[in-house]
Scaffold this active site. Structure first.
Site, PDB file in Angstrom:
ATOM      1  N   ASN A 129       0.863  -1.177   0.000  1.00 30.84           N
ATOM      2  CA  ASN A 129       0.000   0.000   0.000  1.00 30.84           C
ATOM      3  C   ASN A 129       0.896   1.222   0.000  1.00 30.84           C
ATOM      4  O   ASN A 129       1.418   1.631   1.047  1.00 30.84           O
ATOM      5  CB  ASN A 129      -0.908  -0.005   1.230  1.00 30.84           C
ATOM      6  N   GLU A 130       1.083   1.770  -1.192  1.00 32.13           N
ATOM      7  CA  GLU A 130       2.007   2.892  -1.353  1.00 32.13           C
ATOM      8  C   GLU A 130       1.333   4.175  -0.861  1.00 32.13           C
ATOM      9  O   GLU A 130       0.108   4.204  -0.655  1.00 32.13           O
ATOM     10  CB  GLU A 130       2.388   3.028  -2.838  1.00 32.13           C
ATOM     11  N   PRO A 131       2.101   5.271  -0.651  1.00 28.80           N
ATOM     12  CA  PRO A 131       1.508   6.531  -0.211  1.00 28.80           C
ATOM     13  C   PRO A 131       0.312   6.907  -1.076  1.00 28.80           C
ATOM     14  O   PRO A 131       0.357   6.774  -2.303  1.00 28.80           O
ATOM     15  CB  PRO A 131       2.658   7.536  -0.387  1.00 28.80           C
TER      16      PRO A 131
END
Ligand code: F6R
Length: 433
Positions: free
Chosen positions: A164-166
């Site tokens: 879950n990237e920024p």
């Protein structure tokens, strides 16, 4: 040393997630493994399964080694354990060396007595049109197993958890995502070069992770800045790990280096009692000087009080005297003899006059960092008769592409040709590149 109640409260007001700090990754991993083992055994006594969420990457390797040891040497059985991994690259064959399927088998599953039908990982082999359904099924399987009892997490330098990237939504579920370029660069070590790192991955979502009954995030070494921001900063989707502040049973298990940006370590004078050793005084004053933008010798009583260092004045005298003390410490660290001056007597640095010449090692994170950041010191050490070695900590192959290297080699060969310099060696290297 046990904390007093007031101290704990002050730490809590900075740290919004519980943080356990260990001297080394090994000690942190032993702690987490013992907690997992305790839960597995507790569930077993109740004839229940223990549902464990797992992560991959370099961080949990020592944890898996300890779990394997507990299985082999202390009879810990994984028969009642059901696992769900956070993520898998897409597309990637399960059998590929870099797949998280392979990783998990290599580091854990093949060494313990877990029932293969209890192992779950997202499937990176499916055609794209089947992924959505697969992700929904993954969520249902987790629910069907009774939810995750304990989720193990690592953290990316950008704060990602799972993949879950920024920017990932707090409501996100298991899905196909695009990897950040920084994540692909960080993970390039597992592949031959960055272009082989898949651009996509299947990951549990943030909401999937938050549903776990207990969460343990582990981090070692260079993760200090993102650990501090996740634990002490605002909750923001730009730092996915900060969202863990909203979970009611989440612990960060970190080593001392990864903890080093937490206020209680970096500026302990702000969290309560602090022992004013000369080093601590220097840290507090230099910190204040950087923050206020004032030279050390210009700091006033007002600056000390405004920056939470008033205590120091009460204990050690007035600002003028303390400024001078720190100024002398800084001045004494500047020398034209970085390896020490033979036969010079410096009471505050007896080690400098002791051995001459010395054997020095310069650690350089990346080829050329040594020259750029301390080329002058490097030269002096050499000129003053020391034996100087450099340890490059990466080969530099990620930042410097093959194409870049061959272009420069081409230039070197042409240049040497043009000026009649022997280019035998350059040609040889070029032919091998
Ligand atoms: C891997 C995962 C990632 C990693 C993170 C840190 O399953 O979920 O979030 O935990 O990228 O990776 P390392 O441990 O290699 O620094």
């Amino acid at each position: 040393m046990p904390h007093t109640k007031l101290e704990v409260n002050l730490i809590d007001s900075f740290e919004k997630i519980k943080v356990e700090i260990f001297p080394t990754p090994k000690q942190g991993s032993v702690y987490v493994a013992a907690e997992i083992a305790r839960c597995i055994r507790e569930k077993k006594q109740q004839w229940q399964k223990f549902v464990l969420g797992l992560a991959t990457g370099s961080t949990p390797i020592t944890l898996y080694a300890e779990l394997v040891r507990l299985h082999r040497e202390e009879g810990l059985s994984f028969k009642n354990v059901v696992t769900f991994n956070l993520d898998e690259y897409y597309p990637l064959d399960e059998d590929a060396m870099q797949s998280y399927h392979s990783f998990m088998h290599r580091h854990l599953f093949q060494h313990v007595d877990i029932d293969p039908s209890n192992i779950h990982l997202p499937n990176g082999e499916l055609p794209k049109e089947e992924i959505k359904k697969h992700c929904q099924q993954y969520e249902q399987m987790i629910e069907g197993a009774g939810g995750i009892d304990m989720q193990i997490l690592g953290i990316g330098n950008n704060g990602h958890i799972g993949f879950n990237e920024p920017g990932s939504s707090i409501f996100s579920k298991t899905r196909l995502v695009t990897l950040d370029n920084s994540t692909r660069i960080a993970n390039a070590r597992e592949f031959q070069n960055i272009s082989q790192v898949p651009r996509l991955a299947i990951t549990m979502g943030i909401s999937t992770i938050l549903k776990s009954k207990k969460i343990v995030l582990m981090a070692w070494g260079t993760k200090a800045p993102i650990i501090a921001r996740s634990v002490e900063g605002q909750v923001t989707e730009q730092i996915p790990a900060s969202i863990l502040q909203q979970h009611n049973d989440c612990t960060f298990v970190v080593d001392e280096i990864a903890a080093s940006d937490l206020t209680r370590i970096k500026s302990p004078w702000l969290t309560g009692d602090c022992e004013w050793t000369p080093q601590m005084i220097k840290r507090a004053v230099v910190n204040m000087s950087l923050k206020t933008g004032k030279p050390v010798l210009s700091l006033t009583t007002h600056d000390y009080n405004e920056n939470g260092v008033g205590d120091l004045l009460v204990e050690k005298g007035d600002a003028y005297e303390i400024n001078l003390q720190v100024y002398y410490m800084l001045r004494d660290s500047i020398t034209g003899w970085p390896g020490g001056k033979p036969e010079a007597y410096i009471p505050s640095h007896p080690e400098r006059s002791e051995i001459q010449p010395k054997r020095c090692i310069i650690f350089s994170p990346h080829p050329d960092d040594d020259i750029i950041s301390m080329g002058g010191t490097f030269m002096r050490l050499h000129d003053q008769g020391h034996e100087v070695h450099v340890a490059y900590q990466t080969s530099g192959n990620i930042a410097v592409t093959d194409e870049f290297v061959t272009r420069f080699l081409d230039f070197a060969v042409g240049f040497e040709d043009m000026f009649g310099i022997d280019n035998h060696t350059s040609k040889e290297i070029l032919s091998e590149a």
